[in-house]
Design a protein around this motif. Structure first.
Motif, PDB file in Angstrom:
ATOM      1  N   GLY A  36      24.228 120.003 -30.420  1.00  0.00           N
ATOM      2  CA  GLY A  36      24.485 121.422 -30.641  1.00  0.00           C
ATOM      3  C   GLY A  36      23.273 122.283 -30.440  1.00  0.00           C
ATOM      4  N   GLY A  37      22.131 121.869 -30.951  1.00  0.00           N
ATOM      5  CA  GLY A  37      20.932 122.694 -30.889  1.00  0.00           C
ATOM      6  C   GLY A  37      20.473 122.899 -29.474  1.00  0.00           C
ATOM      7  N   ASP A  38      20.535 121.869 -28.657  1.00  0.00           N
ATOM      8  CA  ASP A  38      20.120 122.005 -27.270  1.00  0.00           C
ATOM      9  C   ASP A  38      21.030 122.947 -26.513  1.00  0.00           C
ATOM     10  OD1 ASP A  38      17.898 120.526 -27.422  1.00  0.00           O
ATOM     11  OD2 ASP A  38      18.711 118.738 -26.479  1.00  0.00           O
ATOM     12  N   ARG A  77      15.420 113.632 -25.134  1.00  0.00           N
ATOM     13  CA  ARG A  77      15.054 112.222 -25.263  1.00  0.00           C
ATOM     14  C   ARG A  77      14.404 111.979 -26.624  1.00  0.00           C
ATOM     15  NH1 ARG A  77      11.551 111.620 -21.090  1.00  0.00           N
ATOM     16  NH2 ARG A  77      13.248 111.812 -19.636  1.00  0.00           N
ATOM     17  N   ARG A  78      13.564 112.946 -27.019  1.00  0.00           N
ATOM     18  CA  ARG A  78      12.871 112.774 -28.302  1.00  0.00           C
ATOM     19  C   ARG A  78      13.867 112.744 -29.456  1.00  0.00           C
ATOM     20  NH1 ARG A  78       9.428 116.616 -27.671  1.00  0.00           N
ATOM     21  NH2 ARG A  78      10.521 118.225 -28.823  1.00  0.00           N
ATOM     22  N   TRP A  79      14.792 113.701 -29.454  1.00  0.00           N
ATOM     23  CA  TRP A  79      15.801 113.727 -30.517  1.00  0.00           C
ATOM     24  C   TRP A  79      16.717 112.506 -30.424  1.00  0.00           C
ATOM     25  CZ3 TRP A  79      15.029 116.125 -34.691  1.00  0.00           C
ATOM     26  CH2 TRP A  79      14.381 117.357 -34.716  1.00  0.00           C
ATOM     27  N   GLY A  80      16.949 112.035 -29.230  1.00  0.00           N
ATOM     28  CA  GLY A  80      17.777 110.840 -29.078  1.00  0.00           C
ATOM     29  C   GLY A  80      17.141 109.632 -29.742  1.00  0.00           C
ATOM     30  N   TRP A  81      15.837 109.501 -29.562  1.00  0.00           N
ATOM     31  CA  TRP A  81      15.140 108.370 -30.198  1.00  0.00           C
ATOM     32  C   TRP A  81      15.179 108.496 -31.719  1.00  0.00           C
ATOM     33  CZ3 TRP A  81      14.478 104.076 -27.951  1.00  0.00           C
ATOM     34  CH2 TRP A  81      14.183 103.979 -26.596  1.00  0.00           C
ATOM     35  N   VAL A  82      14.989 109.713 -32.212  1.00  0.00           N
ATOM     36  CA  VAL A  82      15.042 109.917 -33.670  1.00  0.00           C
ATOM     37  C   VAL A  82      16.424 109.554 -34.202  1.00  0.00           C
ATOM     38  CG1 VAL A  82      14.928 111.640 -35.511  1.00  0.00           C
ATOM     39  CG2 VAL A  82      13.247 111.682 -33.658  1.00  0.00           C
ATOM     40  N   THR A  83      17.453 109.985 -33.466  1.00  0.00           N
ATOM     41  CA  THR A  83      18.827 109.680 -33.894  1.00  0.00           C
ATOM     42  C   THR A  83      19.070 108.174 -33.908  1.00  0.00           C
ATOM     43  OG1 THR A  83      19.563 111.771 -32.935  1.00  0.00           O
ATOM     44  CG2 THR A  83      21.250 110.125 -33.413  1.00  0.00           C
ATOM     45  N   ALA A  84      18.614 107.522 -32.859  1.00  0.00           N
ATOM     46  CA  ALA A  84      18.808 106.071 -32.788  1.00  0.00           C
ATOM     47  C   ALA A  84      18.076 105.368 -33.924  1.00  0.00           C
ATOM     48  CB  ALA A  84      18.326 105.561 -31.427  1.00  0.00           C
ATOM     49  N   THR A 100      18.602 112.423 -41.804  1.00  0.00           N
ATOM     50  CA  THR A 100      17.867 112.458 -40.530  1.00  0.00           C
ATOM     51  C   THR A 100      18.809 112.245 -39.349  1.00  0.00           C
ATOM     52  OG1 THR A 100      15.925 111.582 -41.648  1.00  0.00           O
ATOM     53  CG2 THR A 100      15.952 111.453 -39.249  1.00  0.00           C
ATOM     54  N   PHE A 101      19.713 111.296 -39.506  1.00  0.00           N
ATOM     55  CA  PHE A 101      20.676 111.013 -38.437  1.00  0.00           C
ATOM     56  C   PHE A 101      21.535 112.247 -38.152  1.00  0.00           C
ATOM     57  CE2 PHE A 101      24.810 109.590 -36.933  1.00  0.00           C
ATOM     58  CZ  PHE A 101      24.459 108.755 -35.886  1.00  0.00           C
ATOM     59  N   TRP A 102      21.970 112.906 -39.198  1.00  0.00           N
ATOM     60  CA  TRP A 102      22.843 114.076 -39.020  1.00  0.00           C
ATOM     61  C   TRP A 102      22.087 115.220 -38.339  1.00  0.00           C
ATOM     62  CZ3 TRP A 102      22.974 118.997 -41.569  1.00  0.00           C
ATOM     63  CH2 TRP A 102      24.130 119.739 -41.296  1.00  0.00           C
ATOM     64  N   LEU A 103      20.879 115.482 -38.813  1.00  0.00           N
ATOM     65  CA  LEU A 103      20.106 116.585 -38.246  1.00  0.00           C
ATOM     66  C   LEU A 103      19.711 116.318 -36.799  1.00  0.00           C
ATOM     67  CD1 LEU A 103      17.750 117.532 -41.236  1.00  0.00           C
ATOM     68  CD2 LEU A 103      19.755 118.788 -40.400  1.00  0.00           C
TER      69      LEU A 103
END
Lengths: 155, 196
Positions: free
Chosen positions: A139-141, A57-64, A129-132
């Motif tokens: 992939g990382g998860d 969820r945290r990475w999802g918010w960063v991506t968004a 940032t979006f790519w990472l």
């Protein structure tokens, strides 16, 4: 699978021993057995399980967030590049690519002076940032999910 | 992979898939551990038995074929290892471990024990678990193994026969000869109230 057999009537001893509790084996027994197997070191055991939702969820918010910034900065950059004349310079580079190769400085100097560097930096940062963050979400998860061993089952 | 059958996992092991054996360990370690624990009365030794059993599975998977299910095979290996442990500890005379000849008839011990049912009401006691474990441990080995396979590992008599290399009827006979011994032990330990 356990073969079918005609059930026998349970007597007093059967009923009593039905109360005999199973004892949990040592928690590290499965890992110990895997380590003791001959051959190369065991692969990480091994079931893919659902990741804990919090990191995703945290990475999802960063991506968004990065995606929104990237979208806004792209629109802003388009406007700024058009207004500043940088797009005209880029158009000339494309149209006169042979000249550009002969004297790139004649084109790059005005282009560099016209580019909105601050906005461009923000856009590139948002893109990175979006790519990472999207890589970490997808992939990382997946790498982290694979490490949890199967849970105990009772027989 | 957890949904795969024993045979499917076994085929993967035969191809050298270590991940498959991890699932079989998770599937059988508890019942094997409890079988060995009740048989030997020693948790560390029981863990060693489980480890040995799965190593045997991994190294001899190619030799397993369809004539015996995986579960009886695992318990057969575990049982042999338990017998080795008992011999090593010299806690049981070797002669007591040999399979009984069915033509011998009941042993003298079986002829003197009380075969009457326990009273209707058997006690709900705090130390019941310990007493049940002691009752199994007090059995002669040939009865202990069949009782443990039946009550602890929950094997059918056909499977027990496969584990012990005996006809199913003989396994059942051993089991029923063990019951009066268990009953007498429990009665001697004061189990006097009801099992619903």
């Amino acid at each position: 699978m356990k073969p079918q057999e005609t059930p026998e009537p349970r007597d007093d001893v059967d009923r009593l021993f039905a109360r005999l509790h199973a004892v949990a084996p040592p928690p590290d027994l499965a890992a110990r057995v895997m380590r003791a197997l001959p051959g190369p070191a065991p692969l990480a055991p091994t079931r893919v399980v659902a990741p804990s939702p919090a990191p995703r969820r945290r990475w999802g918010w960063v991506t968004a967030g990065a995606g929104i910034i990237l979208l806004l900065m792209s629109m802003r950059l388009g406007t700024l590049l058009g207004d500043s004349g940088a797009l005209d310079v880029l158009g000339q580079i494309v149209a006169n690519f042979g000249d550009f190769l002969g004297a790139p400085g004649d084109y790059l100097a005005p282009l560099a002076s016209e580019l909105p560097w601050l906005d461009l930096t923000v856009a590139v940062a948002a893109l990175v940032t979006f790519w990472l963050s999207s890589s970490a979400t997808v992939g990382g998860d997946a790498q982290r999910w694979a490490a949890k061993p199967p849970s105990n089952t009772t027989h | 992979m957890a949904h795969l059958s024993d045979q499917a996992l076994l085929r993967r092991i035969q191809r050298g898939d270590r991940e498959a054996i991890a699932y079989l360990i998770e599937r059988y370690q508890r019942s094997l551990y409890n079988f060995a624990l009740r048989f030997l009365g020693d948790g560390d030794a029981a863990a060693d038995v489980v480890q040995h059993t799965f190593i045997q599975l991994f190294t001899h998977a190619d030799e397993l074929h369809g004539d015996m299910g995986l579960r009886p095979w695992l318990f057969r290996v575990a049982r042999y290892r338990c017998l080795d442990e008992l011999r090593r500890d010299r806690t049981v005379p070797f002669s007591q471990m040999s399979a009984a000849d069915e033509t011998d008839g009941p042993s003298p011990l079986e002829q003197v024990v009380d075969v009457a049912p326990l009273p209707e009401a058997l006690a709900e006691r705090g130390d019941l678990q310990a007493i049940l474990a002691e009752a199994i441990a007090a059995l002669p080995v040939k009865y202990r193994e069949v009782v443990t396979l039946r009550y602890v590992a929950d094997l059918s008599f056909a499977e027990i026969g496969q584990v012990l290399g005996l006809p199913e009827a003989t396994a059942k006979t051993h089991f029923h000869r063990a019951k009066p011994l268990l009953r007498a032990f429990l009665r001697a330990r004061g189990i006097t109230q009801a099992v619903p």
